[in-house]
Design a protein around this motif. Sequence first.
Motif, short mmCIF file in Angstrom:
data_model
loop_
_atom_site.label_atom_id
_atom_site.label_comp_id
_atom_site.label_asym_id
_atom_site.label_seq_id
_atom_site.Cartn_x
_atom_site.Cartn_y
_atom_site.Cartn_z
N ARG A 167 -52.58 -9.94 -33.53
CA ARG A 167 -53.84 -9.30 -33.13
C ARG A 167 -54.92 -9.41 -34.18
O ARG A 167 -56.11 -9.46 -33.84
CB ARG A 167 -53.57 -7.82 -32.79
CG ARG A 167 -52.84 -7.68 -31.46
CD ARG A 167 -52.46 -6.24 -31.16
NE ARG A 167 -52.08 -6.10 -29.76
CZ ARG A 167 -51.54 -5.00 -29.24
NH1 ARG A 167 -51.31 -3.95 -30.01
NH2 ARG A 167 -51.24 -4.95 -27.95
N MET A 195 -58.33 -11.32 -33.02
CA MET A 195 -59.64 -10.66 -33.07
C MET A 195 -60.60 -11.46 -33.93
O MET A 195 -61.78 -11.65 -33.56
CB MET A 195 -59.50 -9.24 -33.61
CG MET A 195 -58.80 -8.27 -32.68
SD MET A 195 -59.57 -8.13 -31.03
CE MET A 195 -61.18 -7.46 -31.45
N ILE A 254 -56.58 -6.89 -26.19
CA ILE A 254 -57.68 -7.81 -26.45
C ILE A 254 -58.65 -7.83 -25.27
O ILE A 254 -59.87 -7.76 -25.44
CB ILE A 254 -57.14 -9.22 -26.74
CG1 ILE A 254 -56.38 -9.23 -28.07
CG2 ILE A 254 -58.27 -10.25 -26.77
CD1 ILE A 254 -55.71 -10.55 -28.40
#
Length: 437
Positions: free
Chosen positions: A346, A350, A388
Amino acid sequence: MTTTFPPATGPTASTAPSTLTAQIPGSKSLTNRALLLAAAAPGTSRVWAPLVSDDTLAFRDALTRLGVRVRATPDDEYWEITGTGRPLGDARIWCADAGTAARFLPPYAATGEGEFVFDGSAQLRARPLRPLADALTRLGARVRSDGPGSLPLTVSATGLDGGSIALDASTSSQYVTGLLIAAPLLRSPLTLVARDLVSRPYVDMTLALMRRFGATVEESADGSLTVGPGGYRPTDLVIEPDASTATYVFAAAAATGRSVRVPGLGKASLQGDLRFTDALRRLGAHVEVACDATTVTGTGRLRGGVSLDMGEISDTFMTLAAIAPLADGPVTIRGVAHARLKESDRVAAMARNLAACGIRVEEGPDRLTVHPGPPRRTTIACHRDHRIAMAFSVLGLAAPDTISLDDPGCVSKTFPGFHAEFGRLFPEYELPLCVRE
């Protein structure tokens, strides 16, 4: 949980926007813990207002394969679970994408008798299980993994003894929860030391629910946890709205100058992720945590120049990162190295997606620094990761005509109705923002 107060520049009674009421589904973390505790308690329990999503349905179906009977009312007002105590007999359990199923259910199976084979999707197979498998082996189970400490996992069970065990919890608190929930079903007390524990609020949630179902848990001054044998008793439980899911509507309020209220999520919440509102307050939003609801009101400005350790609430860091470009200075998020081992990496996901939006991002092993700037139009790579998709939907709301998602349907993992509810709250949020280009 403490109530936070508005900054001096917060909205006055005459300028405050009207408050929107969000309909947030039940907590995934609470639903799956309650299901397992009810399964381990001989007798009948009811779980009211459960989350109905891909992950909770996968968890529920896995329990039925372990011999637990679950009856859902037609409207899913509640699920009635007839617990069996320890599982008996051989079974193959499909965990789908649910990390909680892969981490919570093998310890439970090990307390019973039989051979239990756990498997899941390719995404779940990529997530580590080695610390949990090693712990179960030390407690007397025979555990075999066909991969490098991951699914498929076979547990050959004849019950577990207790004792003392140290567990590497630096990558996931779910290993700790799985062992703790199984502990009252062991033949003797279990003392557990969780080394380098991340996401401690989730363990606190586990302990609170275990006590509600009748377990005896003691915590020593050194942080070790001792759980006595004796099993569980059936208990009815009402599931709170999901605090992790609520972050998206709270962030949307902060980023757009709206006011959003989530009823049922207040001071007595068991969910640490409600502390996300403290991060929004640092960015200038007005936050009110009352007894029975939480309200976030945007002030028309997001303050930057802040650094936040979000290690204990890492499921929420993406929400903050997604709105960070709208702040008036850089926003640094720290302590989230373990988020690289979730549904996706993650931290990297990102950083790459924000860069694709034209935003300057600095990435470290456990941190991101997001600089302010206007997002440009791009398609977000969701990596089949619900968080997300939902986080960038917030940015798409605040910066219209910029964000598309390559997999809008992945939100079904925890909030199948996300896009519809977002559109109800914020009419300018149009579904074309969330379709493949």
